[in-house]
Design an enzyme around this catalytic site. Structure first.
Site, PDB file in Angstrom:
ATOM      1  N   SER A 289      42.988   0.707   8.197  1.00 22.24           N
ATOM      2  CA  SER A 289      42.767   0.664   6.758  1.00 22.24           C
ATOM      3  C   SER A 289      41.663   1.630   6.352  1.00 22.24           C
ATOM      4  O   SER A 289      40.776   1.964   7.136  1.00 22.24           O
ATOM      5  CB  SER A 289      42.371  -0.751   6.322  1.00 22.24           C
ATOM      6  OG  SER A 289      41.006  -1.010   6.617  1.00 22.24           O
ATOM      7  N   ASP A 290      41.724   2.082   5.106  1.00 16.60           N
ATOM      8  CA  ASP A 290      40.591   2.791   4.543  1.00 16.60           C
ATOM      9  C   ASP A 290      39.526   1.754   4.204  1.00 16.60           C
ATOM     10  O   ASP A 290      39.750   0.547   4.228  1.00 16.60           O
ATOM     11  CB  ASP A 290      41.026   3.582   3.298  1.00 16.60           C
ATOM     12  CG  ASP A 290      40.116   4.761   3.014  1.00 16.60           C
ATOM     13  OD1 ASP A 290      38.996   4.802   3.562  1.00 16.60           O
ATOM     14  OD2 ASP A 290      40.509   5.651   2.242  1.00 16.60           O
ATOM     15  N   TRP A 291      38.340   2.255   3.872  1.00 14.16           N
ATOM     16  CA  TRP A 291      37.203   1.389   3.599  1.00 14.16           C
ATOM     17  C   TRP A 291      37.586   0.304   2.585  1.00 14.16           C
ATOM     18  O   TRP A 291      37.937   0.603   1.453  1.00 14.16           O
ATOM     19  CB  TRP A 291      36.078   2.258   3.042  1.00 14.16           C
ATOM     20  CG  TRP A 291      34.803   1.531   2.797  1.00 14.16           C
ATOM     21  CD1 TRP A 291      34.533   0.674   1.776  1.00 14.16           C
ATOM     22  CD2 TRP A 291      33.638   1.599   3.598  1.00 14.16           C
ATOM     23  NE1 TRP A 291      33.261   0.202   1.879  1.00 14.16           N
ATOM     24  CE2 TRP A 291      32.675   0.753   2.989  1.00 14.16           C
ATOM     25  CE3 TRP A 291      33.305   2.291   4.757  1.00 14.16           C
ATOM     26  CZ2 TRP A 291      31.398   0.593   3.508  1.00 14.16           C
ATOM     27  CZ3 TRP A 291      32.033   2.131   5.268  1.00 14.16           C
ATOM     28  CH2 TRP A 291      31.095   1.289   4.645  1.00 14.16           C
ATOM     29  N   ASN A 292      37.522  -0.938   3.012  1.00 12.38           N
ATOM     30  CA  ASN A 292      37.810  -2.073   2.127  1.00 12.38           C
ATOM     31  C   ASN A 292      39.171  -1.977   1.443  1.00 12.38           C
ATOM     32  O   ASN A 292      39.390  -2.586   0.388  1.00 12.38           O
ATOM     33  CB  ASN A 292      36.713  -2.230   1.063  1.00 12.38           C
ATOM     34  CG  ASN A 292      35.451  -2.853   1.635  1.00 12.38           C
ATOM     35  OD1 ASN A 292      35.511  -3.645   2.568  1.00 12.38           O
ATOM     36  ND2 ASN A 292      34.313  -2.490   1.082  1.00 12.38           N
ATOM     37  N   GLY A 293      40.089  -1.219   2.022  1.00 17.77           N
ATOM     38  CA  GLY A 293      41.400  -1.064   1.414  1.00 17.77           C
ATOM     39  C   GLY A 293      42.151  -2.368   1.283  1.00 17.77           C
ATOM     40  O   GLY A 293      42.899  -2.573   0.322  1.00 17.77           O
TER      41      GLY A 293
END
Length: 738
Positions: A289-293
């Site tokens: 995942s991307d940051w906090n996605g």
């Protein structure tokens, strides 16, 4: 470590990766499995800042298996010895203080060098790298980056960016290779090869991560993470080719986009992350995942009821690792499996992928970092030489009315907000202070290069006028004025803009592409002295500089050129380096002219160009770039071809000047008649060549016929029979594909 036997099969490197993974997975509790697919961060950018003690607690309480001890902030100093100590401390804790002793997978955003560690080699950001049009050079730079990243203990790099930039208002344009799907695809694949080498088992290789799947580069209003609303036709013909190229190059990891694409948030879309990515494109690595996605699903997209539901949705979609998800993610995942809402087999698939990467990397056998080796590796002389070569090749001369190159004995005035700021020169995804940053600024490098006197006055910050009168006075006494203008080091809307010198967040705005009023005033006042002005643009995206184009004799685009960028700028100004950069993105006259790109779709136009000028005429077109010599093209030929093979294109390039220089041969094509509307032209191939004065060389390119084709929604990729037109420089010819 409290394993029942001293040397279980998973600790035996002579066994296959599959055997080791199977053995370890069978020993793991549900909680340990969940922890292996959850990551954490050491820094203060999250809403819950963490330090090393916090990370240890997460390893102990949640069995976290992925971490990123690199970045901004007080939680971890970016000094090399601190980074090495942190890596070794965390790995020792994970190995010695947990039941199974599984080491951490450590990741970093080293998108243009390991720029979060002081003293590292920082290359031009991606847009500058794209200006070189040099696949070999981009691969070599990625190889250096991998060596320095692995040298400080990281294993996975969240790069390359495969996004195609379709709106330069977007602050992350600097992270992309520009607007051409073909150029982005070739350079993204080169980065994958550079990072991963012959395989991630090599000691100097890292896991590459292609991002942001499936589409990110055309957000509404140019606002980062806003919805991307594109047709299936555009998705497949523009945004997917770079990801396909990265997958073909063997990329080990994929990161989804923050955005929703056609109404489906990528982090929660099984259609994108499983049906398209795995089943259709054949990707078999792990999705991170991307940051906090995952958190955005309930908090922003509102497609999940709460964070527990977001964990379920992302798992079912195909996310394997929540890169920053320690806050409740592991607990939710355990509960979801126990309640039957997530199949444990699905969790096991993700754990297998993560453990497999750790075994292939050799982290179980060699998890620690030697500080002496790290110091020998990070920022070494040969790495700096590579960075200077890359920066030289990126320099793009937009305009030159005979002022450049300078003779070397001029009295030079240097001014502007980016003349003496090494941090802005590095560009985004870099440390936020100039302590122990390698390299010299434009001011330093110009002062070293000229035999004349050098005077300096900043004159303006990014958005505020300073002592312009003092700058004008010094410029009036000089033979030439070099104004280093542009933007700050970090343009990502989620980023720390105050640290980028943008105290109010009001400039640069996404709706404007011009220079700030303060920089415009400085440029006008210096120009009015009569001293000839060179505008050097240090920026991460194309700026609308029509006033400069109308008034100053020379303009050079330096992008964010990295640690050696100051020298590359000075060497180019004084003629030691011939500018060979070519634009990877169109430069518009204003934001009002957007969208503006070379590969616009053909469309009806009213009769009479004077009545209705072409709205796609940029200030500087894609592929533009001047040299200190001149080239002539002749004898363009295309051999007869079939749709399953290659199209052989050849052209003669002659250097009609008096110095050796590099030219980039760009091959464009247009289909004469097609079943679907096609771009006015599209890039199908390119090649850099060095040509001596007076020399004429034949450049031959074998272009895969598939580059002339396109995707039909629900019909797959097709190369249609018919007539095609090929364009190289001012030449054109036609050929038939049978």
């Amino acid at each position: 470590m409290n394993a029942d036997d001293e040397r279980p099969p998973y600790r035996q490197p002579e066994l296959s990766v599959e055997e080791r993974v199977t053995d370890l997975l069978e020993r793991m509790t549900l909680e340990e499995k969940a922890g292996q697919v959850v990551g954490t961060w050491c820094g203060h950018l999250d809403d819950e800042p963490t330090d090393l003690a916090d990370v240890k607690r997460m390893i102990r309480d949640y069995h976290v298996g992925v971490a990123a001890p690199f970045g901004w902030g007080d939680a971890l100093n970016e000094q090399l010895d601190d980074v090495v100590d942190a890596v070794n401390e965390l790995q020792e804790y994970a190995i010695e203080e947990t039941r199974l002793g599984i080491p951490l997978l450590l990741n970093v955003d080293a998108v243009h060098g390991n720029a979060y560690v002081a003293g590292s080699t920082v290359f031009p950001n991606a847009l500058g790298a794209a200006a070189t049009w040099d696949t070999d050079g981009v691969e070599a730079a990625a190889d250096v980056t991998a060596t320095e990243v692995r040298g400080v203990g990281a294993h996975q790099n969240y790069s390359p960016t495969c996004d195609v930039a379709r709106d330069p208002r977007w602050g992350r344009t600097f992270e992309t290779f520009g607007e051409s799907p073909r150029l982005v695809a070739e350079l993204a694949a080169a980065k994958v090869r550079g990072y991963q080498g012959d395989g991630i088992g090599d000691e100097d290789s890292v896991v590459a991560t292609a991002k942001h799947f499936p589409a990110y580069g055309e957000p509404v209003r140019g606002e980062d993470a806003s919805p991307v609303d594109v047709s299936e036709y555009t998705l497949r013909n523009v945004f997917l080719p770079p990801f396909e190229a990265a997958i073909d190059a063997g990329v080990e990891s994929i990161m989804p986009s923050y955005s929703s694409i056609n109404g489906a948030p990528a982090h929660g879309s099984r259609g994108y992350l499983t049906d398209l990515l795995r089943d259709e494109l054949g990707f078999d690595g792990h999705v991170v995942s991307d940051w906090n996605g995952v958190r955005h699903l309930p908090d922003d997209h509102s497609t999940a009821a709460d964070r527990r539901d977001a964990v379920r949705q992302s798992r079912e979609a195909g996310v394997d690792v929540a890169s920053v998800g320690h806050t409740g993610h592991a607990e939710h995942l355990v509960d979801l499996v126990r309640d039957g809402d997530v199949d444990e087999q699905r969790l096991d698939e993700s754990v297998r992928r993560v453990l497999g990467v750790k075994f292939e990397l050799g982290v179980f056998e060699d998890p620690f970092v030697d500080e002496a080796d790290a110091r020998d590796t990070v920022g070494s002389d040969d790495h700096r030489d590579a960075a200077r070569d890359a920066a030289r090749d990126s320099m793009t001369l937009l305009k030159n009315d005979g002022l450049l190159p300078l003779d070397g004995d001029e009295d030079v005035f240097v001014g502007g907000p980016n003349a003496d700021d090494i941090v802005h020169q590095l560009g985004g995804w870099s440390i936020a202070n100039d302590e122990n940053v390698l390299g010299e600024t434009v001011l330093d490098a110009v002062a070293e290069r000229t035999d004349g006197d050098v005077t300096y006055e900043q004159g303006a910050t990014l958005d505020e006028a300073l002592d312009v009168d003092a700058a004008v006075e010094k410029a009036a006494d000089a033979d030439v004025a070099v104004l280093a203008l542009g933007e700050g080091w970090y343009l990502h809307e989620f980023g720390p803009q105050a640290q980028a010198g943008i105290e109010t967040g009001e400039w640069p705005t996404r709706s404007e592409l011009g220079l700030s009023d303060a920089q415009q005033e400085l440029a006008r006042r210096v120009h009015e002295t009569g001293t000839p002005v060179v505008g050097v643009l240090i920026t991460g995206r194309p700026l609308a500089v029509d006033w400069l184009d109308d008034n100053v004799p020379a303009i050079m685009l330096a992008y964010f050129p990295g640690t050696e960028g100051g020298h590359a700028v000075a060497e180019t100004l004084f003629g030691d380096n011939d500018p060979s950069g070519r634009l990877p993105i169109s430069v518009p006259e204003s934001a009002a002219d957007l969208p503006q790109r070379f590969n616009f779709l053909a469309h009806p136009r009213p009769i009479g160009d004077d009545e209705h000028p072409d709205s796609y005429d940029p200030l500087y077109e894609f592929g533009h770039g001047l040299s200190y010599t001149s080239f002539e093209y002749d004898d363009l030929r295309v051999d007869a071809a079939e749709r399953e093979g290659d199209v052989d294109v050849s052209v003669t390039v002659r250097n009609t000047g008096d110095r050796t220089a590099t030219e980039t041969v760009q091959v464009f094509a247009r289909q004469e008649t097609s079943s679907r509307v096609q771009p006015d032209r599209k890039l199908v191939g390119f090649e850099r060549v060095d040509v001596d004065p007076g020399e004429a060389i034949e450049v031959a390119l074998s272009v895969p016929a598939e580059h002339f084709g396109f995707y039909q929604p629900h019909g797959g990729h097709v190369v249609e029979a018919g007539t095609y037109h090929v364009f190289v420089d001012s030449l054109s010819t036609s050929f038939d594909l049978d």
